[in-house]
Design a protein around this motif. Structure first.
Motif, PDB file in Angstrom:
ATOM      1  N   ARG A 223       0.831  -1.202   0.000  1.00  0.00           N
ATOM      2  CA  ARG A 223       0.000   0.000   0.000  1.00  0.00           C
ATOM      3  C   ARG A 223       0.872   1.261   0.000  1.00  0.00           C
ATOM      4  O   ARG A 223       0.559   2.236  -0.672  1.00  0.00           O
ATOM      5  CB  ARG A 223      -0.936   0.021   1.212  1.00  0.00           C
TER       6      ARG A 223
ATOM      7  N   ASN B  99       0.815   4.123  -2.815  1.00  0.00           N
ATOM      8  CA  ASN B  99       0.429   5.492  -2.469  1.00  0.00           C
ATOM      9  C   ASN B  99       1.519   6.518  -2.742  1.00  0.00           C
ATOM     10  O   ASN B  99       1.222   7.699  -2.895  1.00  0.00           O
ATOM     11  CB  ASN B  99       0.013   5.574  -0.997  1.00  0.00           C
TER      12      ASN B  99
ATOM     13  N   GLN C 256       3.352  15.778  -2.100  1.00  0.00           N
ATOM     14  CA  GLN C 256       2.369  14.811  -1.610  1.00  0.00           C
ATOM     15  C   GLN C 256       2.627  14.482  -0.137  1.00  0.00           C
ATOM     16  O   GLN C 256       1.698  14.436   0.673  1.00  0.00           O
ATOM     17  CB  GLN C 256       2.433  13.547  -2.461  1.00  0.00           C
TER      18      GLN C 256
ATOM     19  N   ARG D   2       0.200  15.331   3.135  1.00  0.00           N
ATOM     20  CA  ARG D   2      -0.213  14.293   4.096  1.00  0.00           C
ATOM     21  C   ARG D   2       0.202  14.676   5.514  1.00  0.00           C
ATOM     22  O   ARG D   2      -0.533  14.436   6.460  1.00  0.00           O
ATOM     23  CB  ARG D   2       0.393  12.945   3.723  1.00  0.00           C
TER      24      ARG D   2
ATOM     25  N   LEU E 165      -0.513   6.579   4.656  1.00  0.00           N
ATOM     26  CA  LEU E 165       0.134   6.120   3.420  1.00  0.00           C
ATOM     27  C   LEU E 165       0.062   4.610   3.247  1.00  0.00           C
ATOM     28  O   LEU E 165       0.121   4.109   2.129  1.00  0.00           O
ATOM     29  CB  LEU E 165       1.597   6.552   3.391  1.00  0.00           C
TER      30      LEU E 165
END
Length: 186
Positions: A38, A42, A52, A56, A184
């Motif tokens: 994952r 991401n 990014q 976050r 994330l």
């Protein structure tokens, strides 16, 4: 992005080269590999990765501040242990501190959103200046507020303020990084 987690240097892959710690049960190794998969999905490659990650981080910051508010009260309780104040009074100080922090964060975010919506370059510059002024005002307000609440000698208060800021800053950073990493890998 390819992760290399073993000593052979081969890139990590959930099927071909999974993470496998012999001391961990198989279900935990499978869970870690799923989370790494994952994370890899991401984190898109390219120049926007830093942007990014910053987005976050900023998205995780308010939640981390909210969760850590009682810890700030505890830090204040420990540093100002001779004051005739209970934990709840320190919690009120922490609440006001967080209200100011979150207000500065909100105003800076709203200014950035308005500048981006307008599309004017000078608006983006003004939003950045406003955000900078707000972030510079945060420690000034917190120092003055704690000075008014707790009193004491100037040097001792400044040292306690620096200790509070250092300890709490590390806690907020760690909690925000954890929340960012959790988002994330989810």
């Amino acid at each position: 992005m390819s992760l290399s987690l073993d000593s052979s240097g081969r890139p990590w892959h959930p099927v071909d080269n999974p993470l496998a710690y012999p001391l961990l049960p198989s279900w935990l190794n499978a869970h870690l590999n799923h989370r790494l998969e994952r994370l890899q999905a991401n984190l898109q490659p390219g120049a926007e990765r830093g942007s990014q990650l910053l987005k976050r981080f900023m998205a995780a910051l308010p939640a981390a501040l909210f969760v850590l508010m009682p810890l700030l009260a505890l830090v204040l309780r420990l540093l100002y242990w001779r004051r005739p104040m209970g934990y709840l009074e320190h919690l009120v100080v922490a609440l006001y501190s967080h209200a100011w922090l979150l207000t500065a964060l909100l105003l800076g975010s709203l200014a950035s959103i308005a500048a981006a919506a307008s599309g004017i370059a000078q608006a983006a510059t003004a939003a950045n200046v406003l955000s900078g002024v707000l972030w510079l005002a945060v420690p000034v307000y917190l120092w003055r507020m704690q000075r008014k609440v707790y009193g004491g000698r100037l040097l001792v208060h400044s040292l306690r303020y620096a200790a509070t800021g250092s300890v709490y800053g590390v806690l907020v950073l760690l909690a925000t990084l954890y929340a960012m990493l959790a988002s994330l890998t989810a």
